[in-house]
Design a protein around this motif. Sequence first.
Motif, short mmCIF file in Angstrom:
data_model
loop_
_atom_site.label_atom_id
_atom_site.label_comp_id
_atom_site.label_asym_id
_atom_site.label_seq_id
_atom_site.Cartn_x
_atom_site.Cartn_y
_atom_site.Cartn_z
N ASN A 1 0.84 -1.19 0.00
CA ASN A 1 0.00 0.00 0.00
C ASN A 1 0.88 1.24 0.00
OD1 ASN A 1 0.47 -0.25 3.05
ND2 ASN A 1 -0.97 -1.93 2.64
N SER B 1 0.77 5.83 0.34
CA SER B 1 -0.03 6.92 0.92
C SER B 1 0.60 8.27 0.63
CB SER B 1 -0.18 6.74 2.43
OG SER B 1 1.08 6.92 3.06
N VAL C 1 -4.70 6.94 1.32
CA VAL C 1 -3.98 5.66 1.41
C VAL C 1 -4.76 4.59 0.66
CG1 VAL C 1 -5.11 5.12 3.63
CG2 VAL C 1 -2.96 3.99 3.04
N GLY D 1 -6.82 1.60 -0.16
CA GLY D 1 -7.78 0.95 0.72
C GLY D 1 -7.66 -0.56 0.71
N SER D 2 -8.46 -1.17 1.54
CA SER D 2 -8.46 -2.62 1.71
C SER D 2 -8.84 -3.32 0.40
CB SER D 2 -9.45 -3.02 2.80
OG SER D 2 -9.51 -4.41 2.96
N VAL E 1 -6.64 10.37 12.83
CA VAL E 1 -5.86 9.12 12.77
C VAL E 1 -4.80 9.11 13.87
CG1 VAL E 1 -4.24 7.77 11.40
CG2 VAL E 1 -6.27 8.75 10.32
N PHE F 1 -10.80 3.26 12.50
CA PHE F 1 -10.45 4.11 11.35
C PHE F 1 -11.69 4.67 10.67
CE2 PHE F 1 -6.41 1.45 11.06
CZ PHE F 1 -5.62 2.44 11.62
N PRO G 1 -10.66 1.57 4.90
CA PRO G 1 -9.27 1.59 5.35
C PRO G 1 -8.77 0.17 5.64
CG PRO G 1 -10.59 3.22 6.54
CD PRO G 1 -11.55 2.35 5.79
N SER G 2 -7.50 -0.09 5.35
CA SER G 2 -6.92 -1.41 5.57
C SER G 2 -6.20 -1.44 6.92
CB SER G 2 -5.94 -1.76 4.47
OG SER G 2 -4.72 -1.06 4.65
N THR H 1 -3.25 1.03 7.58
CA THR H 1 -3.47 2.47 7.61
C THR H 1 -2.63 3.15 8.70
OG1 THR H 1 -5.71 2.23 6.75
CG2 THR H 1 -5.21 4.27 7.92
N HIS I 1 0.89 4.23 7.71
CA HIS I 1 0.96 5.42 6.86
C HIS I 1 0.61 6.69 7.62
CE1 HIS I 1 1.55 3.13 3.12
NE2 HIS I 1 0.81 2.21 3.73
#
Length: 678
Positions: A29, A31, A50, A52-53, A73, A93, A105-106, A109, A112
């Motif tokens: 991933n 960001s 960022v 995503g999942s 965050v 998140f 969001p994964s 996250t 990042h």
Amino acid sequence: MTNPTAAALIARSNRLGADPTTTNYAGGNTSAKGTETDPVTGEPVELLWVKGSGGDLGTLTEAGLAVLRLDRVRALRNVYPGVEREDEMVAAFDHTLFGTGGAAPSIDTAMHGLVDAPHVDHLHPDAGIAVATAADGEALTQRIFGDRVLWVPWRRPGFQLGLDIAAIKERHPDAVGTILGGHGITAWGATSEEAETNSRWIIDTAQAYIDEHGRPDPFGAPLPGYEPLPEAERRTRAVALAPVIRGLASHDRPMVGHLTDTDDVLDFLAHAEHPRLAALGTSCPDHFLRTKVKPLVLDLPATATVEEQVARLRDLHEAYREDYRAYYDRHATADAPAIRGADPAVVLVPGVGMFSYGADKQTARVAGEFYLNAIRVMRGAEALSTYAPIDEAEKFRIEYWALEEAKLARRPKPRSHATRIALVTGAASGIGKAVATRLAADGACVVIADLDLQKAQAAAAELGGTDVAIGVAANVTEEDAVQAAIDATVLAFGGLDLVVNNAGLSLSKPLLETTAADWDLQHDVMAKGSFLVSRAAARVLIDQGMGGDVVYISSKNAVFAGPNNIAYSATKADQAHQVRLLAVELGEHGVKVNGVNPDGVVRGSGIFASGWGANRAKTYGIPEEDLGKFYAQRTILKREVLPENVANAVAVLTGPDLSHTTGLHVPVDAGVAAAFLR
């Protein structure tokens, strides 16, 4: 309009994701941090974009980005409950999102958002993971990178890993990234260009060090008899083994297959250390989530006979299932998800290649790509040190992670023909094309076979990429051509489940004008052609042991005595009786055989366009353009039969609702009383 910061992030992501040695499909991933105006306050607000999942860097678009308020965050540090409960942070998140829409969001996250750098990349490059999985990876990291890249001991992805990397970045302001033990790399930069440069520098530096200092024989000495078979012989052996292996890999649920016989795979299997390394399994979480904890490896040389290999594969499969169940039982807790199946996702056959499996062709192909990454990782780690992946307990924690289970639960319900592999003859136009289109829409992988290769390939392209459909040339009157089409199907998708005998033609003539050549041509294409296709397909279906379907597109003329049509109607009657004969013979193997009897299908028909329509119109004394209307008016329902109507019947006959129906002919003629079945 896309924010310029987000646009630069997408472009960077696409470049990084284009190279499978840099990061795998849907892995890693990226960001970027920047500002936008808050539409509520009118004030600037700092944001985090960022990946995503579930997204893929190589094909990332704006819709694949999660957009979060950076201050919120980072405020999550204050409510972080600790490692034992950090899965709860993924749901947290959602409370930091900016605006509506965007991707979910994964788990990464935190990495990042918490790292104090405007741009961050987390990747799974082969060279980086080779260092990360080496037994002395920490010392190697220091030796290769000095203080520019720091070592982070293995930790499952999550909030704490983000805190760990953020702390390293804070303590080492001159560092450009980290090696994550057993996992991958993370790099950062003040600009998008700098982050990408630093990511590539880490990867290139690691690879250069492996190339310069690595052993020339990381996989050990060559194994006599395990060297790659010549290409033609290799493909012949793959065709013979693929149906059996697919049947084994589909013991718990049906799977689609993919064959990889690249030099990297064949070289790995030709050397002495491959059994030890394969048994250790993969390490990067993205790898073994796709490939399972380890592959099944055939422990016979390529010089063994097919019969010897098949017998051994069956024994190894049972042993693999027992071993996997034991692995599950060793680590499953009371709240662990149920076992998802004990079949291998990757099967390695020395001299032949790698068979990988998934719920669709893309998943099967990607599983193979991931294991190819793993082979390259093992090569690099063994060249420098000893390959030492994360331990089994950690692998289990990720494979049966509650967050992964939730992701699986969100998948849409499979379509009616998901995992099914179909071969349709005469499928570049008319009924065949409509059948292929319907089966693909219902989730099947489809092989479009036609006399005209270019038209077959064009029709396949309309259905999507090669993960959905391929086009092959096939003259069904020739045994070798039919076998080649079956072989192409097996090599493309791993096996075969469903055959539609649709190829046909007609010459409309009265008895005294019908020549022996007319008779032979029509019987060769439809009666003999259907026999050849069904016979070749039956061998695969029986070897797979998964049942299957054979469908004949016959005709109402199989039972209705129309005028001036002796050769066509006789061969259709032949096809109709083949349905009954094969239903009886193949039933013990779970193979259903059924037929569809359409009335004349004028629209889109290759047969009608080639002169048949003009001849039939002349027989009935009407203009050719009115032939469809004429056929409709002589039916009970007064409806014209279209290719899609026939395709609907094929879909129902081969779908889950008629699982107990065989030997049936379904009329699709809008009601022709003279063709009623008795």
